[in-house]
Structure formats: structure tokens, C-alpha cells
Design a protein around this motif. Structure first.
Motif, short mmCIF file in Angstrom:
data_model
loop_
_atom_site.label_atom_id
_atom_site.label_comp_id
_atom_site.label_asym_id
_atom_site.label_seq_id
_atom_site.Cartn_x
_atom_site.Cartn_y
_atom_site.Cartn_z
N TYR A 20 0.83 -1.21 0.00
CA TYR A 20 0.00 0.00 0.00
C TYR A 20 0.86 1.26 0.00
N MET A 21 1.95 1.23 0.78
CA MET A 21 2.83 2.40 0.80
C MET A 21 3.51 2.61 -0.55
N VAL A 22 3.94 1.52 -1.19
CA VAL A 22 4.52 1.64 -2.54
C VAL A 22 3.46 2.15 -3.51
N TRP A 23 2.24 1.64 -3.40
CA TRP A 23 1.12 2.10 -4.23
C TRP A 23 0.93 3.62 -4.07
N LEU A 24 0.90 4.07 -2.81
CA LEU A 24 0.71 5.50 -2.57
C LEU A 24 1.82 6.33 -3.20
N TRP A 25 3.05 5.84 -3.10
CA TRP A 25 4.19 6.55 -3.68
C TRP A 25 4.06 6.63 -5.20
N SER A 29 1.41 9.85 -5.89
CA SER A 29 2.44 10.90 -5.80
C SER A 29 2.84 11.25 -4.37
N LYS A 30 2.86 10.26 -3.50
CA LYS A 30 3.37 10.51 -2.15
C LYS A 30 4.89 10.59 -2.23
N PRO A 31 5.54 11.13 -1.19
CA PRO A 31 7.00 11.27 -1.21
C PRO A 31 7.74 9.92 -1.35
N LEU A 32 8.96 10.00 -1.82
CA LEU A 32 9.80 8.81 -2.02
C LEU A 32 9.91 7.95 -0.77
N TRP A 33 9.93 8.57 0.39
CA TRP A 33 10.11 7.78 1.61
C TRP A 33 8.97 6.78 1.82
N TYR A 34 7.79 7.05 1.26
CA TYR A 34 6.71 6.05 1.31
C TYR A 34 7.16 4.77 0.61
N GLY A 35 7.75 4.94 -0.57
CA GLY A 35 8.22 3.80 -1.34
C GLY A 35 9.35 3.06 -0.65
#
Length: 108
Positions: A20-25, A29-35
Motif C-alpha cells: 500500500y505504501m509503494v502504491w501510494l508513492w 504521488s506521495k514522497p519517495l520515503w513512502y516507497g
């Protein structure tokens, strides 16, 4: 049996949460740190199922697949705010039966 269920739930939350965090990134367009954090969580997911006491990789991962389906339906309901329909619940119930048969059926 409770430890088995607990490990499956932790593994599922790691896989769904990391994905989900990679999806959000990537998709929202969430920040790189999500990915980055999502990817690290996914690495942890790769390790967590090895904590199961079952000797068969295939059986553990097949059973985990059923648990993942159930958790994904719940994630969609509570995190994505998408109400599961009757067929989602029926499918999840079938997965619970399948996981139970695979893990706890008497074998010789």
C-alpha cells in the motif's frame, strides 16, 4: 494454533501495508520515503512466514494466500473505505475453510 494465526496476520499486514505504501508513492504521488519504507516492510514480509512451524514451504504459502485474501478484504473496508459486497464475504469464507483444511486436516 494461535501462534500460527498470529504469524499469518502479521505477514499479511506487512505485505498489504508495504504494498500500500509503494502504491501510494507510485500511484498517488506521495514522497519517495513512502516507497522506501514500503519496500523495507515488504522485505520483512518475506521473512515473517519463515517463522511458521510447518515444514512445507508450499503449504505455508498456499494457506497464507487464503489469509491474505481475508486481510485484503478487511483492508479495503477499513483503510480504503470500500464496503465489501456479499461475494467478497463469501469468497473470504471459502478461503477460511480452505486454509483450515490445508493446515489442520489430519494427515498420516
Amino acid at each position: 494454533m494461535l501462534l500460527t494465526i498470529f504469524v499469518f496476520i502479521i505477514a499479511g499486514l506487512a505485505e498489504i501495508g508495504g504494498g500500500y505504501m509503494v502504491w501510494l508513492w507510485l500511484r498517488e504521488s506521495k514522497p519517495l520515503w513512502y516507497g522506501i519504507i514500503g519496500s523495507l516492510i515488504l522485505v520483512a514480509y518475506g521473512i515473517i512466514p519463515t517463522l511458521q512451524s510447518f515444514p512445507s514451504f508450499g503449504r505455508v504459502y498456499a494457506a497464507y494466500g487464503g489469509v491474505f485474501v481475508i486481510l485484503a478484504v478487511l483492508w479495503g473496508m477499513f483503510v480504503d473505505k470500500k464496503t465489501p459486497d456479499m461475494y467478497d464475504w463469501i469468497g473470504a469464507a471459502v478461503c477460511v475453510v480452505g486454509v483450515s483444511i490445508m493446515l489442520w486436516a489430519p494427515r498420516s
